[in-house]
Design an enzyme around this catalytic site. Structure first.
Site, PDB file in Angstrom:
ATOM      1  N   LEU A  31      -0.633 -12.898  -6.241  1.00  0.00           N
ATOM      2  CA  LEU A  31      -1.859 -12.140  -6.497  1.00  0.00           C
ATOM      3  C   LEU A  31      -3.115 -13.004  -6.409  1.00  0.00           C
ATOM      4  O   LEU A  31      -3.110 -14.178  -6.767  1.00  0.00           O
ATOM      5  CB  LEU A  31      -1.758 -11.485  -7.876  1.00  0.00           C
ATOM      6  N   GLU A  33      -7.816 -12.566  -6.019  1.00  0.00           N
ATOM      7  CA  GLU A  33      -8.964 -11.775  -6.470  1.00  0.00           C
ATOM      8  C   GLU A  33      -9.007 -10.375  -5.858  1.00  0.00           C
ATOM      9  O   GLU A  33      -9.525  -9.445  -6.474  1.00  0.00           O
ATOM     10  CB  GLU A  33     -10.285 -12.494  -6.120  1.00  0.00           C
ATOM     11  N   HIS A  35      -6.389  -8.382  -5.184  1.00  0.00           N
ATOM     12  CA  HIS A  35      -5.526  -7.552  -6.030  1.00  0.00           C
ATOM     13  C   HIS A  35      -6.196  -7.284  -7.377  1.00  0.00           C
ATOM     14  O   HIS A  35      -6.172  -6.171  -7.893  1.00  0.00           O
ATOM     15  CB  HIS A  35      -4.189  -8.261  -6.285  1.00  0.00           C
ATOM     16  N   GLY A 145      -6.540  -1.624  -0.954  1.00  0.00           N
ATOM     17  CA  GLY A 145      -7.687  -2.351  -0.420  1.00  0.00           C
ATOM     18  C   GLY A 145      -7.965  -1.870   0.997  1.00  0.00           C
ATOM     19  O   GLY A 145      -7.039  -1.678   1.785  1.00  0.00           O
ATOM     20  N   LYS A 147      -9.210  -3.635   3.158  1.00  0.00           N
ATOM     21  CA  LYS A 147      -8.931  -4.742   4.077  1.00  0.00           C
ATOM     22  C   LYS A 147      -7.802  -4.329   5.007  1.00  0.00           C
ATOM     23  O   LYS A 147      -7.792  -4.667   6.181  1.00  0.00           O
ATOM     24  CB  LYS A 147      -8.540  -5.984   3.295  1.00  0.00           C
ATOM     25  N   ASP A 148      -6.832  -3.598   4.452  1.00  0.00           N
ATOM     26  CA  ASP A 148      -5.737  -3.060   5.261  1.00  0.00           C
ATOM     27  C   ASP A 148      -6.113  -1.629   5.662  1.00  0.00           C
ATOM     28  O   ASP A 148      -5.528  -0.655   5.181  1.00  0.00           O
ATOM     29  CB  ASP A 148      -4.441  -3.102   4.460  1.00  0.00           C
ATOM     30  N   LYS A 182      -9.903 -12.500   1.367  1.00  0.00           N
ATOM     31  CA  LYS A 182      -8.803 -13.082   0.577  1.00  0.00           C
ATOM     32  C   LYS A 182      -7.493 -12.468   1.031  1.00  0.00           C
ATOM     33  O   LYS A 182      -7.403 -11.257   1.272  1.00  0.00           O
ATOM     34  CB  LYS A 182      -9.004 -12.772  -0.902  1.00  0.00           C
ATOM     35  N   SER A 183      -6.488 -13.308   1.146  1.00  0.00           N
ATOM     36  CA  SER A 183      -5.172 -12.832   1.567  1.00  0.00           C
ATOM     37  C   SER A 183      -4.114 -13.800   1.065  1.00  0.00           C
ATOM     38  O   SER A 183      -4.344 -15.017   1.041  1.00  0.00           O
ATOM     39  CB  SER A 183      -5.110 -12.768   3.099  1.00  0.00           C
ATOM     40  N   SER A 184      -2.966 -13.257   0.670  1.00  0.00           N
ATOM     41  CA  SER A 184      -1.857 -14.129   0.247  1.00  0.00           C
ATOM     42  C   SER A 184      -1.477 -15.059   1.392  1.00  0.00           C
ATOM     43  O   SER A 184      -0.974 -16.159   1.173  1.00  0.00           O
ATOM     44  CB  SER A 184      -0.649 -13.291  -0.156  1.00  0.00           C
TER      45      SER A 184
HETATM   46  P1  AMP Z   1      -0.525  -6.957  -0.482  1.00  0.00           P
HETATM   47  O1  AMP Z   1      -0.007  -7.667  -1.694  1.00  0.00           O
HETATM   48  O2  AMP Z   1      -1.067  -7.865   0.566  1.00  0.00           O
HETATM   49  O3  AMP Z   1       0.433  -5.921   0.039  1.00  0.00           O
HETATM   50  O4  AMP Z   1      -1.795  -6.137  -0.995  1.00  0.00           O
HETATM   51  C1  AMP Z   1      -1.705  -5.217  -2.038  1.00  0.00           C
HETATM   52  C2  AMP Z   1      -2.979  -4.420  -2.083  1.00  0.00           C
HETATM   53  O5  AMP Z   1      -4.088  -5.292  -2.279  1.00  0.00           O
HETATM   54  C3  AMP Z   1      -3.242  -3.664  -0.762  1.00  0.00           C
HETATM   55  O6  AMP Z   1      -3.761  -2.379  -1.056  1.00  0.00           O
HETATM   56  C4  AMP Z   1      -4.259  -4.534  -0.088  1.00  0.00           C
HETATM   57  O7  AMP Z   1      -5.093  -3.817   0.795  1.00  0.00           O
HETATM   58  C5  AMP Z   1      -5.059  -5.050  -1.273  1.00  0.00           C
HETATM   59  N1  AMP Z   1      -5.754  -6.274  -0.900  1.00  0.00           N
HETATM   60  C6  AMP Z   1      -5.227  -7.373  -0.302  1.00  0.00           C
HETATM   61  N2  AMP Z   1      -6.189  -8.276  -0.044  1.00  0.00           N
HETATM   62  C7  AMP Z   1      -7.353  -7.723  -0.486  1.00  0.00           C
HETATM   63  C8  AMP Z   1      -8.720  -8.155  -0.493  1.00  0.00           C
HETATM   64  N3  AMP Z   1      -9.085  -9.340  -0.002  1.00  0.00           N
HETATM   65  N4  AMP Z   1      -9.646  -7.327  -1.016  1.00  0.00           N
HETATM   66  C9  AMP Z   1      -9.299  -6.111  -1.521  1.00  0.00           C
HETATM   67  N5  AMP Z   1      -8.027  -5.652  -1.534  1.00  0.00           N
HETATM   68  C10 AMP Z   1      -7.073  -6.441  -1.029  1.00  0.00           C
END
Ligand code: AMP
Length: 287
Positions: A31, A33, A35, A145, A147-148, A182-184
């Site tokens: 996780l 910022e 998330h 988010g 972002k996706d 931000k991205s994992s």
């Molecule tokens: P993930 O863990 O990458 O599957 O992301 C889980 C949720 O967090 C998804 O709805 C993503 O779109 C959202 N998310 C990931 N990165 C960001 C970000 N930088 N800003 C806002 N939401 C994000």
């Protein structure tokens, strides 16, 4: 905060919250910022907040990063506790898929473009897991988010097609101070790539500026954005597209809301970013 591992147990808990508003944030963990912003918003609006952490094998292609996807459950749990999340739903793959699924979901709209073009079946896997999670958690509201952006558009279609009784909330992209979304997966970048990675968001802003200044031809904008990426990074462009949003249809002359979205490949990381814009080039607020 309670940690729930079993889908059945999560389902039984949710059943107990009849007529109580449940905000749900599905994640793949590690996780950050981004998330956190979704969770914080859900905390403001709902009596109960549930966050799931599940790296869904169905949405990874054979050559993708399922095995090495970054994971740190202990750190994630601490963070969720700090945010006063009510339930962390963290099932294992065996609990989510005790048998090989006997059915599959196949998206036929909104997937032949952007990430769906190169990540074949990715959104079918997303469709399956999000539908399962909605049936397990039974939230009144689900947070994503933007972002996706394609994922949001696809899930919106599923919710409409299947009459799922949940409200979707799309949240703006949270960025590093230099603009990188931000991205994992940012941990995959080496030092040089990390410095170059900001050019993806910069290039999208160049596209936005062209639109604001009256350039309505999407091809012209796309070329300018691509040129910037090629001139300033070692990354390979996977796609750079301008499409209507959320329908994700091709657009030649921009006279409605659009998404300008790109994906670039560095050695170990594939990064995505987008801007949701009005026809005048203003950031589109999503409520
Ligand atoms: P993930 O863990 O990458 O599957 O992301 C889980 C949720 O967090 C998804 O709805 C993503 O779109 C959202 N998310 C990931 N990165 C960001 C970000 N930088 N800003 C806002 N939401 C994000």
């Amino acid at each position: 905060m309670k940690i729930i591992r079993s889908p059945k147990e999560m389902q039984n808990i949710s059943k107990g919250y009849l007529n109580i508003s449940i905000g749900f944030i599905p994640t793949m963990g590690f996780l950050h910022e981004g998330h956190k912003s979704l969770i914080a918003e859900a905390k403001r609006h709902h009596e109960i907040v549930v966050v799931s952490i599940f790296v869904n094998p169905l949405q990874f292609g054979p050559d993708e990063d399922l095995e090495r996807y970054p994971r740190d459950e202990a750190r994630d749990i601490t963070l969720l506790e700090e945010l006063n999340v009510d339930y962390a739903f963290i099932p294992t793959v065996e609990e989510m898929y005790p048998v090989e699924p006997r059915m599959k979901m196949q998206m036929i709209d909104r997937v032949a473009v952007l990430c769906g073009r190169s990540r074949t079946n990715h959104f079918d896997g997303v469709a399956m897991v999000v539908t399962k999670l909605l049936n397990i958690v039974k939230p009144t509201h689900i947070y994503f988010g933007l972002k996706d952006a394609q994922q949001f558009a696809v899930i919106q279609a599923i919710i409409e097609d299947l009459n799922i009784d949940v409200k979707m909330i799309g949240m703006p992209t949270i960025r590093e101070s230099d603009g990188l979304a931000k991205s994992s997966r940012n941990v995959y970048l080496d030092e040089v790539e990390r410095a170059e990675a900001i050019e993806l968001s910069r290039s999208l802003k160049i596209g936005q500026r062209l639109l604001t200044n009256g350039e309505k031809n999407s091809e012209v904008i796309i070329q300018a954005v691509k040129e910037h990426i090629n001139e300033t990074t070692s990354a390979e462009i996977d796609y750079l597209e301008i499409l209507t949003y959320p329908e994700l249809l091709a657009v030649k002359k921009i006279n409605e809301d659009i998404v300008i979205a790109g994906a670039v490949k560095f050695k170990k990381a594939r990064l995505i970013d987008n801007l949701l814009l009005t026809a005048d080039g203003n950031i589109k607020q999503w409520t």
